[in-house]
Design a protein around this motif. Structure first.
Motif, PDB file in Angstrom:
ATOM      1  N   ARG A   1     -48.965 -61.668 -61.761  1.00  0.00           N
ATOM      2  CA  ARG A   1     -50.173 -62.506 -61.723  1.00  0.00           C
ATOM      3  C   ARG A   1     -49.843 -63.955 -62.029  1.00  0.00           C
ATOM      4  O   ARG A   1     -50.312 -64.878 -61.347  1.00  0.00           O
ATOM      5  CB  ARG A   1     -51.201 -61.984 -62.732  1.00  0.00           C
ATOM      6  CG  ARG A   1     -51.804 -60.640 -62.376  1.00  0.00           C
ATOM      7  CD  ARG A   1     -52.607 -60.087 -63.536  1.00  0.00           C
ATOM      8  NE  ARG A   1     -53.780 -60.888 -63.848  1.00  0.00           N
ATOM      9  CZ  ARG A   1     -54.460 -60.806 -64.985  1.00  0.00           C
ATOM     10  NH1 ARG A   1     -54.050 -59.981 -65.942  1.00  0.00           N
ATOM     11  NH2 ARG A   1     -55.528 -61.544 -65.178  1.00  0.00           N
ATOM     12  N   ALA A   2     -49.018 -64.175 -63.059  1.00  0.00           N
ATOM     13  CA  ALA A   2     -48.682 -65.539 -63.449  1.00  0.00           C
ATOM     14  C   ALA A   2     -47.838 -66.232 -62.376  1.00  0.00           C
ATOM     15  O   ALA A   2     -48.050 -67.413 -62.068  1.00  0.00           O
ATOM     16  CB  ALA A   2     -47.929 -65.526 -64.780  1.00  0.00           C
ATOM     17  N   THR A   3     -46.899 -65.498 -61.786  1.00  0.00           N
ATOM     18  CA  THR A   3     -46.053 -66.082 -60.748  1.00  0.00           C
ATOM     19  C   THR A   3     -46.869 -66.441 -59.519  1.00  0.00           C
ATOM     20  O   THR A   3     -46.685 -67.519 -58.922  1.00  0.00           O
ATOM     21  CB  THR A   3     -44.922 -65.102 -60.368  1.00  0.00           C
ATOM     22  OG1 THR A   3     -44.127 -64.824 -61.528  1.00  0.00           O
ATOM     23  CG2 THR A   3     -44.041 -65.686 -59.275  1.00  0.00           C
ATOM     24  N   ALA A   4     -47.789 -65.573 -59.124  1.00  0.00           N
ATOM     25  CA  ALA A   4     -48.644 -65.856 -57.972  1.00  0.00           C
ATOM     26  C   ALA A   4     -49.496 -67.093 -58.218  1.00  0.00           C
ATOM     27  O   ALA A   4     -49.682 -67.927 -57.320  1.00  0.00           O
ATOM     28  CB  ALA A   4     -49.531 -64.644 -57.667  1.00  0.00           C
ATOM     29  N   LEU A   5     -49.982 -67.239 -59.440  1.00  0.00           N
ATOM     30  CA  LEU A   5     -50.832 -68.378 -59.766  1.00  0.00           C
ATOM     31  C   LEU A   5     -50.042 -69.687 -59.677  1.00  0.00           C
ATOM     32  O   LEU A   5     -50.493 -70.662 -59.052  1.00  0.00           O
ATOM     33  CB  LEU A   5     -51.418 -68.202 -61.172  1.00  0.00           C
ATOM     34  CG  LEU A   5     -52.569 -69.112 -61.590  1.00  0.00           C
ATOM     35  CD1 LEU A   5     -53.437 -68.426 -62.628  1.00  0.00           C
ATOM     36  CD2 LEU A   5     -52.061 -70.432 -62.147  1.00  0.00           C
ATOM     37  N   LEU A   6     -48.847 -69.735 -60.279  1.00  0.00           N
ATOM     38  CA  LEU A   6     -48.054 -70.970 -60.245  1.00  0.00           C
ATOM     39  C   LEU A   6     -47.536 -71.278 -58.842  1.00  0.00           C
ATOM     40  O   LEU A   6     -47.445 -72.448 -58.448  1.00  0.00           O
ATOM     41  CB  LEU A   6     -46.884 -70.869 -61.225  1.00  0.00           C
ATOM     42  CG  LEU A   6     -47.238 -70.969 -62.712  1.00  0.00           C
ATOM     43  CD1 LEU A   6     -45.973 -70.896 -63.558  1.00  0.00           C
ATOM     44  CD2 LEU A   6     -48.004 -72.257 -63.021  1.00  0.00           C
ATOM     45  N   THR A   7     -47.198 -70.245 -58.081  1.00  0.00           N
ATOM     46  CA  THR A   7     -46.771 -70.462 -56.698  1.00  0.00           C
ATOM     47  C   THR A   7     -47.884 -71.100 -55.892  1.00  0.00           C
ATOM     48  O   THR A   7     -47.667 -72.044 -55.112  1.00  0.00           O
ATOM     49  CB  THR A   7     -46.348 -69.134 -56.049  1.00  0.00           C
ATOM     50  OG1 THR A   7     -45.272 -68.554 -56.802  1.00  0.00           O
ATOM     51  CG2 THR A   7     -45.899 -69.341 -54.614  1.00  0.00           C
ATOM     52  N   ASP A   8     -49.107 -70.626 -56.085  1.00  0.00           N
ATOM     53  CA  ASP A   8     -50.255 -71.191 -55.388  1.00  0.00           C
ATOM     54  C   ASP A   8     -50.489 -72.642 -55.810  1.00  0.00           C
ATOM     55  O   ASP A   8     -50.812 -73.493 -54.974  1.00  0.00           O
ATOM     56  CB  ASP A   8     -51.502 -70.342 -55.670  1.00  0.00           C
ATOM     57  CG  ASP A   8     -52.718 -70.835 -54.898  1.00  0.00           C
ATOM     58  OD1 ASP A   8     -52.689 -70.785 -53.653  1.00  0.00           O
ATOM     59  OD2 ASP A   8     -53.698 -71.278 -55.542  1.00  0.00           O
ATOM     60  N   VAL A   9     -50.320 -72.927 -57.084  1.00  0.00           N
ATOM     61  CA  VAL A   9     -50.487 -74.305 -57.579  1.00  0.00           C
ATOM     62  C   VAL A   9     -49.493 -75.238 -56.898  1.00  0.00           C
ATOM     63  O   VAL A   9     -49.849 -76.324 -56.419  1.00  0.00           O
ATOM     64  CB  VAL A   9     -50.314 -74.350 -59.116  1.00  0.00           C
ATOM     65  CG1 VAL A   9     -50.142 -75.784 -59.608  1.00  0.00           C
ATOM     66  CG2 VAL A   9     -51.509 -73.700 -59.800  1.00  0.00           C
ATOM     67  N   LEU A  10     -48.233 -74.835 -56.846  1.00  0.00           N
ATOM     68  CA  LEU A  10     -47.216 -75.671 -56.207  1.00  0.00           C
ATOM     69  C   LEU A  10     -47.482 -75.841 -54.716  1.00  0.00           C
ATOM     70  O   LEU A  10     -47.361 -76.946 -54.171  1.00  0.00           O
ATOM     71  CB  LEU A  10     -45.832 -75.062 -56.430  1.00  0.00           C
ATOM     72  CG  LEU A  10     -45.241 -75.237 -57.832  1.00  0.00           C
ATOM     73  CD1 LEU A  10     -44.056 -74.313 -58.023  1.00  0.00           C
ATOM     74  CD2 LEU A  10     -44.840 -76.687 -58.076  1.00  0.00           C
ATOM     75  N   ASP A  11     -47.853 -74.756 -54.045  1.00  0.00           N
ATOM     76  CA  ASP A  11     -48.124 -74.834 -52.606  1.00  0.00           C
ATOM     77  C   ASP A  11     -49.293 -75.765 -52.318  1.00  0.00           C
ATOM     78  O   ASP A  11     -49.230 -76.599 -51.399  1.00  0.00           O
ATOM     79  CB  ASP A  11     -48.402 -73.439 -52.051  1.00  0.00           C
ATOM     80  CG  ASP A  11     -47.157 -72.559 -52.016  1.00  0.00           C
ATOM     81  OD1 ASP A  11     -46.044 -73.114 -52.066  1.00  0.00           O
ATOM     82  OD2 ASP A  11     -47.310 -71.315 -51.952  1.00  0.00           O
ATOM     83  N   ARG A  12     -50.347 -75.640 -53.098  1.00  0.00           N
ATOM     84  CA  ARG A  12     -51.533 -76.479 -52.872  1.00  0.00           C
ATOM     85  C   ARG A  12     -51.296 -77.933 -53.268  1.00  0.00           C
ATOM     86  O   ARG A  12     -51.946 -78.836 -52.727  1.00  0.00           O
ATOM     87  CB  ARG A  12     -52.734 -75.915 -53.635  1.00  0.00           C
ATOM     88  CG  ARG A  12     -53.280 -74.618 -53.060  1.00  0.00           C
ATOM     89  CD  ARG A  12     -54.431 -74.082 -53.888  1.00  0.00           C
ATOM     90  NE  ARG A  12     -54.963 -72.851 -53.343  1.00  0.00           N
ATOM     91  CZ  ARG A  12     -55.951 -72.784 -52.460  1.00  0.00           C
ATOM     92  NH1 ARG A  12     -56.502 -73.908 -52.015  1.00  0.00           N
ATOM     93  NH2 ARG A  12     -56.385 -71.623 -52.021  1.00  0.00           N
ATOM     94  N   SER A  13     -50.369 -78.160 -54.195  1.00  0.00           N
ATOM     95  CA  SER A  13     -50.059 -79.530 -54.605  1.00  0.00           C
ATOM     96  C   SER A  13     -49.187 -80.245 -53.579  1.00  0.00           C
ATOM     97  O   SER A  13     -49.029 -81.467 -53.645  1.00  0.00           O
ATOM     98  CB  SER A  13     -49.343 -79.524 -55.969  1.00  0.00           C
ATOM     99  OG  SER A  13     -50.177 -78.996 -56.970  1.00  0.00           O
ATOM    100  N   GLY A  14     -48.612 -79.493 -52.673  1.00  0.00           N
ATOM    101  CA  GLY A  14     -47.767 -80.094 -51.650  1.00  0.00           C
ATOM    102  C   GLY A  14     -46.431 -80.574 -52.172  1.00  0.00           C
ATOM    103  O   GLY A  14     -45.762 -81.398 -51.528  1.00  0.00           O
ATOM    104  N   LEU A  15     -46.012 -80.064 -53.324  1.00  0.00           N
ATOM    105  CA  LEU A  15     -44.746 -80.489 -53.912  1.00  0.00           C
ATOM    106  C   LEU A  15     -43.613 -79.595 -53.425  1.00  0.00           C
ATOM    107  O   LEU A  15     -43.737 -78.368 -53.438  1.00  0.00           O
ATOM    108  CB  LEU A  15     -44.819 -80.425 -55.437  1.00  0.00           C
ATOM    109  CG  LEU A  15     -45.825 -81.366 -56.113  1.00  0.00           C
ATOM    110  CD1 LEU A  15     -45.952 -81.027 -57.590  1.00  0.00           C
ATOM    111  CD2 LEU A  15     -45.395 -82.819 -55.934  1.00  0.00           C
TER     112      LEU A  15
END
Length: 425
Positions: free
Chosen positions: A215-229
């Motif tokens: 759950r935590a990995t999916a959340l941070l992966t989504d944050v990075l993807d949406r941030s465009g970094l």
């Protein structure tokens, strides 16, 4: 003749910018064997840099809705057994001390204390996210062989914060932390080398809770993807309780290290039985987002020393303005200018004629962002002739106007020294 790209030249340049050498030459910090390895002390100019950096981050956190706390640097061993530090991290902790029939430990992390602060009061979903921040001390039992300057120390002042929020809020809080990191790096005049998604690796150093990790990995992966970094995944670099986003920087020798982090933690809220009352009147478990904007003050200052070669952004410089009277006749004007600087909150010093020739005093103040030369003509008209650290010279101008302009640039945490078209080379 050696090539400019030769290994010898690169080693010489690296040594020149080594914060351990520069920090001592610039009277920023030092060490003493009677205090111990990995325990540097801050000299007045270094303390000024540290204090200014700490005030910058505290102000940024207050503006972002954080509440500041203080918590003890000691805790009972039981506290770290509950958090998981004792079973997963004790090799990096100092041995416990016997005290009144109990064992207490120098804390290796602030998060268990902040979990208890959250737990000490009841919370409604209406209060969340609750952002708790602290510039607090923590201690790591680092081996002597890895200690060095300010980058690897045993007593650490950490810019730490923990956000207690609902699951739906966690991604936005992590993204906001990344934006705060970006803004801080811009003000400090530094850039990240790369972003890293730090994941668990093989072995028993990680909490055994596969579902929470997913759950935590999916959340941070989504944050990075949406941030465009752009980012890279790295196994074996996670915290023992959860994955994290690490912001990596590189020193003059090409060594990479983590300066800032954003972490998502489902583990410690369970360990400490944290909860909030939801809209349905039932108890719910919060998510704990860990984040550090500038990491440890020690490592941040080490990187700034090396990156800027001691020529800090004006807002961070120990001395922001050096006053240079040409002769003793201008000393009263210099004193008046220094008083005006103090009233505006500018850090100014005076280099009097008895310190040497004007050119020698200018060289000695080469790392100071602004140099104010006062000669007979300037003294008569209450003007100053500004020299900028980058070599530009400005036409003489009224002292109050120049100081107001400098104050505005410093208040904006600008890395620019001046942007007036009147600037001359």
């Amino acid at each position: 003749m050696r090539s400019l790209a030769s290994p010898d030249i690169r080693r010489e340049e690296t040594a020149m910018h080594d914060h351990r050498k520069l920090g001592r030459e610039l009277d920023l910090f030092d060490t003493d064997p009677l205090i111990g390895a990995g325990l540097p002390y801050w000299l007045p100019d270094g303390a000024t840099v540290r204090h200014t950096l700490e005030e910058y981050i505290r102000t940024a956190e207050r503006r972002a809705g954080y509440r500041h706390v203080y918590s003890p640097v000691l805790g009972k061993r039981e506290l770290y057994e509950i958090s998981g530090h004792w079973s997963h991290y004790s090799d990096d902790m100092f041995p416990p001390m016997d005290l009144g029939g109990e064992q207490v430990v120098l804390r290796p992390s602030l998060c268990p204390h902040h979990a208890l602060i959250y737990r000490s009061r009841s919370h409604s979903y209406r209060e969340l996210p609750l952002r708790i921040a602290e510039l607090g001390g923590m201690y790591r039992s680092e081996l002597s062989g890895v200690l060095g300057g300010l980058t690897r120390v045993r007593a650490i002042q950490l810019n730490d914060a923990h956000i207690f929020c609902t699951l739906d809020q966690a991604a936005d809080e992590a993204r906001s932390a990344l934006e705060m990191i970006r803004e801080a790096y811009e003000a400090l005049g530094i850039s990240p080398t790369r972003y890293r998604l730090s994941l668990p690796g093989p072995g028993g150093k990680y909490v055994a809770a596969p579902e929470l990790w997913q759950r935590a990995t999916a959340l941070l992966t989504d944050v990075l993807d949406r941030s465009g970094l752009p980012y890279e995944s790295a196994e074996g670099e996670a915290a023992f309780y959860g994955p994290k986003i690490d912001v990596q920087v590189t020193d003059g020798a090409g060594r990479e290290s983590t300066l800032s982090t954003v972490q998502v933690d489902f583990h410690q809220p369970e360990q400490f039985d944290l909860h909030y009352i939801g809209a349905d009147g039932a108890k719910h478990r919060p998510v704990m987002v860990h984040r550090s904007i500038i990491g440890s003050v020690e490592r941040a200052v080490a990187h700034l020393i090396e990156h800027h070669a001691g020529a800090f952004p004006a807002w961070l410089a120990p001395t922001q303005l050096m006053i240079l009277p040409i002769t003793d006749a201008e000393l009263p004007n210099a004193a008046a200018l220094a008083h005006h600087c103090a009233a505006l909150g500018l850090r100014a010093d005076t280099s009097a004629p008895d310190r040497g020739t004007l050119s020698a005093r200018i060289r000695d103040a080469r790392l100071v962002p602004y140099q104010a030369v006062i000669g007979p003509k300037e003294a008569a008209s209450d003007h100053i002739a500004l020299r900028l650290r980058d070599g530009r010279r400005l036409d003489p101008q009224p002292a109050p106007d120049a100081l107001t302009r400098i104050r505005a640039l410093i208040d904006a945490h600008s890395t620019a020294l001046w942007d007036s078209p009147a600037a001359q080379h």
